[in-house]
Design an enzyme around this catalytic site. Structure first.
Site, PDB file in Angstrom:
ATOM      1  NE  ARG A 259      42.893  64.088  82.310  1.00 59.40           N
ATOM      2  CZ  ARG A 259      40.904  63.949  81.388  1.00 59.40           C
ATOM      3  NH1 ARG A 259      40.585  63.123  82.346  1.00 59.40           N
ATOM      4  NH2 ARG A 259      40.109  64.419  80.230  1.00 59.40           N
TER       5      ARG A 259
ATOM      6  NE  ARG B 291      40.094  68.596  77.500  1.00 61.31           N
ATOM      7  CZ  ARG B 291      40.793  67.998  79.611  1.00 61.31           C
ATOM      8  NH1 ARG B 291      41.259  68.977  79.882  1.00 61.31           N
ATOM      9  NH2 ARG B 291      39.582  66.911  79.604  1.00 61.31           N
TER      10      ARG B 291
ATOM     11  NE  ARG C 225      39.925  65.921  85.529  1.00 60.02           N
ATOM     12  CZ  ARG C 225      39.039  65.914  84.754  1.00 60.02           C
ATOM     13  NH1 ARG C 225      38.453  64.579  84.402  1.00 60.02           N
ATOM     14  NH2 ARG C 225      39.800  66.495  83.296  1.00 60.02           N
TER      15      ARG C 225
ATOM     16  CE  LYS D 159      32.520  63.783  78.969  1.00 57.52           C
ATOM     17  NZ  LYS D 159      32.912  64.977  79.460  1.00 57.52           N
TER      18      LYS D 159
ATOM     19  NE  ARG E  73      35.754  64.463  73.328  1.00 52.63           N
ATOM     20  CZ  ARG E  73      35.717  64.032  74.249  1.00 52.63           C
ATOM     21  NH1 ARG E  73      35.878  62.881  75.241  1.00 52.63           N
ATOM     22  NH2 ARG E  73      36.846  64.920  75.441  1.00 52.63           N
TER      23      ARG E  73
HETATM   24  P1  AP5 Z   1      35.044  64.447  85.716  1.00 50.39           P
HETATM   25  O1  AP5 Z   1      34.151  63.543  86.156  1.00 50.39           O
HETATM   26  O2  AP5 Z   1      36.198  64.228  85.050  1.00 50.39           O
HETATM   27  O3  AP5 Z   1      34.642  64.955  84.559  1.00 50.39           O
HETATM   28  P2  AP5 Z   1      35.006  64.605  82.280  1.00 50.39           P
HETATM   29  O4  AP5 Z   1      33.298  65.182  82.440  1.00 50.39           O
HETATM   30  O5  AP5 Z   1      34.975  63.179  82.964  1.00 50.39           O
HETATM   31  O6  AP5 Z   1      36.124  65.240  82.753  1.00 50.39           O
HETATM   32  P3  AP5 Z   1      37.152  65.114  81.300  1.00 50.39           P
HETATM   33  O7  AP5 Z   1      37.810  66.007  81.459  1.00 50.39           O
HETATM   34  O8  AP5 Z   1      37.562  63.468  81.368  1.00 50.39           O
HETATM   35  O9  AP5 Z   1      35.758  64.848  79.553  1.00 50.39           O
HETATM   36  P4  AP5 Z   1      37.003  65.228  78.474  1.00 50.39           P
HETATM   37  O10 AP5 Z   1      35.627  65.107  78.392  1.00 50.39           O
HETATM   38  O11 AP5 Z   1      37.148  66.625  78.290  1.00 50.39           O
HETATM   39  O12 AP5 Z   1      37.896  63.930  78.527  1.00 50.39           O
HETATM   40  P5  AP5 Z   1      38.219  63.467  77.989  1.00 50.39           P
HETATM   41  O13 AP5 Z   1      39.174  61.973  78.895  1.00 50.39           O
HETATM   42  O14 AP5 Z   1      37.438  61.919  77.171  1.00 50.39           O
HETATM   43  O15 AP5 Z   1      35.086  65.379  86.442  1.00 50.39           O
HETATM   44  C1  AP5 Z   1      35.872  67.374  86.482  1.00 50.39           C
HETATM   45  C2  AP5 Z   1      36.254  67.223  88.043  1.00 50.39           C
HETATM   46  O16 AP5 Z   1      34.818  67.704  88.717  1.00 50.39           O
HETATM   47  C3  AP5 Z   1      36.538  66.697  88.796  1.00 50.39           C
HETATM   48  O17 AP5 Z   1      37.610  66.996  90.035  1.00 50.39           O
HETATM   49  C4  AP5 Z   1      35.091  66.050  89.771  1.00 50.39           C
HETATM   50  O18 AP5 Z   1      35.859  65.346  91.298  1.00 50.39           O
HETATM   51  C5  AP5 Z   1      34.669  66.974  90.182  1.00 50.39           C
HETATM   52  N1  AP5 Z   1      33.068  67.139  89.776  1.00 50.39           N
HETATM   53  C6  AP5 Z   1      32.829  66.288  89.239  1.00 50.39           C
HETATM   54  N2  AP5 Z   1      31.333  66.526  89.580  1.00 50.39           N
HETATM   55  C7  AP5 Z   1      31.013  67.545  89.970  1.00 50.39           C
HETATM   56  C8  AP5 Z   1      30.069  68.170  90.792  1.00 50.39           C
HETATM   57  N3  AP5 Z   1      28.700  68.129  90.284  1.00 50.39           N
HETATM   58  N4  AP5 Z   1      30.531  68.896  91.861  1.00 50.39           N
HETATM   59  C9  AP5 Z   1      31.336  69.572  91.803  1.00 50.39           C
HETATM   60  N5  AP5 Z   1      32.540  68.948  91.725  1.00 50.39           N
HETATM   61  C10 AP5 Z   1      32.081  68.153  90.542  1.00 50.39           C
HETATM   62  O19 AP5 Z   1      39.089  62.779  76.815  1.00 50.39           O
HETATM   63  C11 AP5 Z   1      40.701  63.370  76.694  1.00 50.39           C
HETATM   64  C12 AP5 Z   1      40.729  63.814  75.264  1.00 50.39           C
HETATM   65  O20 AP5 Z   1      40.941  62.565  74.762  1.00 50.39           O
HETATM   66  C13 AP5 Z   1      39.897  64.218  74.361  1.00 50.39           C
HETATM   67  O21 AP5 Z   1      40.482  65.835  74.524  1.00 50.39           O
HETATM   68  C14 AP5 Z   1      40.856  63.810  73.487  1.00 50.39           C
HETATM   69  O22 AP5 Z   1      41.898  64.553  73.070  1.00 50.39           O
HETATM   70  C15 AP5 Z   1      40.517  62.770  73.435  1.00 50.39           C
HETATM   71  N6  AP5 Z   1      39.351  61.533  73.037  1.00 50.39           N
HETATM   72  C16 AP5 Z   1      38.665  61.199  74.200  1.00 50.39           C
HETATM   73  N7  AP5 Z   1      37.792  60.787  73.172  1.00 50.39           N
HETATM   74  C17 AP5 Z   1      37.329  61.401  71.627  1.00 50.39           C
HETATM   75  C18 AP5 Z   1      36.867  60.973  70.899  1.00 50.39           C
HETATM   76  N8  AP5 Z   1      35.820  60.484  70.998  1.00 50.39           N
HETATM   77  N9  AP5 Z   1      37.324  62.167  69.544  1.00 50.39           N
HETATM   78  C19 AP5 Z   1      38.027  62.327  69.152  1.00 50.39           C
HETATM   79  N10 AP5 Z   1      39.270  62.880  70.279  1.00 50.39           N
HETATM   80  C20 AP5 Z   1      38.893  61.991  72.000  1.00 50.39           C
END
Ligand code: AP5
Length: 226
Positions: free
Chosen positions: A168, A179, A135, A22, A96
């Site tokens: 992270r 997660r 990552r 994402k 979410r």
């Molecule tokens: P990356 O682009 O970083 O993936 P991502 O989907 O953004 O992953 P996140 O871990 O950021 O998502 P998340 O939803 O768990 O975390 P968030 O920060 O929102 O890619 C991942 C890796 O793969 C990278 O190394 C990249 O280089 C590589 N890559 C990407 N695309 C690729 C491809 N096509 N091929 C190969 N490699 C690739 O949330 C964190 C925490 O915050 C949650 O656990 C929760 O506690 C809280 N939180 C956030 N939002 C909410 C909400 N709405 N409600 C409640 N709690 C929330």
């Protein structure tokens, strides 16, 4: 693929499991369509870094891989949408839960707006594990890399600003497993919620990052032209 010439004030929701790409795709989408990137995870991490009350409240939930309570998130994200400097935005990591999606709909309806596109990045759980452990992120500009798939030019250093990259704290195998569990239980129903009354565009996120971008741009270019 050439970028559309005009600014396209679209409102997009990007759904997908942790590690589905994402953040990576959002950076490319905002550059192409000049939208505001509103990532709930990035906002929470910033609040935590700054030591705010909100950041302190969210910390323990984030570290254990469970969701931060809806009340905190809804207020935070609706406020971010209102303050967004451009008409178009992409929501990354929000909504979410079904409750968050309902609250988002209500808020947009109050200002006579709606979501223009819902993109759903689909990925296998086993691919997620490999992506998360490799990552690396820039603590300064938020750029995201991978030690094998999307390497920085110089190992462990951000291409944009030369900052040392970090891993992270919630990317450990145990927290990633949690997660994913949270995603299947609480966030997959959001996809069904949207399928009931809107078109959800499924994207195969197992492909490499450029192929995923091409699939997304095809959909969004068509929307921008419509
Ligand atoms: P990356 O682009 O970083 O993936 P991502 O989907 O953004 O992953 P996140 O871990 O950021 O998502 P998340 O939803 O768990 O975390 P968030 O920060 O929102 O890619 C991942 C890796 O793969 C990278 O190394 C990249 O280089 C590589 N890559 C990407 N695309 C690729 C491809 N096509 N091929 C190969 N490699 C690739 O949330 C964190 C925490 O915050 C949650 O656990 C929760 O506690 C809280 N939180 C956030 N939002 C909410 C909400 N709405 N409600 C409640 N709690 C929330």
């Amino acid at each position: 693929m050439r970028a559309p010439a005009e600014r396209c004030p679209m409102r997009i929701v990007l759904l997908g499991a942790p590690g589905s790409g994402k953040g990576t795709q959002c950076k490319r989408i905002v550059a192409r369509y000049r939208l505001q990137h509103l990532s709930s995870g990035d906002i929470l991490r910033r609040q935590r870094q700054e030591g705010t009350e909100l950041g302190k409240k969210a910390s323990s939930f984030m570290d254990s891989g469970v969701l931060v309570p809806d009340q905190i998130i809804v207020e935070m994200m609706i406020d971010a949408i209102k303050k967004a400097p451009t008409a178009g935005f992409i929501l990354d990591g929000f909504p979410r839960t079904v409750n968050q999606a309902v609250e988002l709909d209500k808020s947009l309806a109050r200002s006579d707006r709606d979501i223009d596109a819902i993109l759903n990045l689909q990925i296998d759980d086993k691919v997620v594990a490999e992506r998360m452990t490799g990552r690396r992120s820039c603590p300064k500009c938020g750029a995201v890399y991978h030690i094998k798939n999307l390497k920085p030019k110089v190992d462990e250093v951000c291409d944009n600003d030369g900052t040392k990259l970090i891993q992270r704290p919630d990317d450990s195998p145990e927290v990633v497993a949690n997660r994913l569990k949270t995603y299947h239980k609480q966030t997959e129903p959001v996809v069904d919620y949207y399928r009931n009354n809107r078109t959800v565009c499924d994207i195969d996120a197992n492909k490499n990052a450029d192929e995923v971008s091409t699939l997304i741009f095809e959909r969004l270019d068509a929307l921008a032209r419509a």
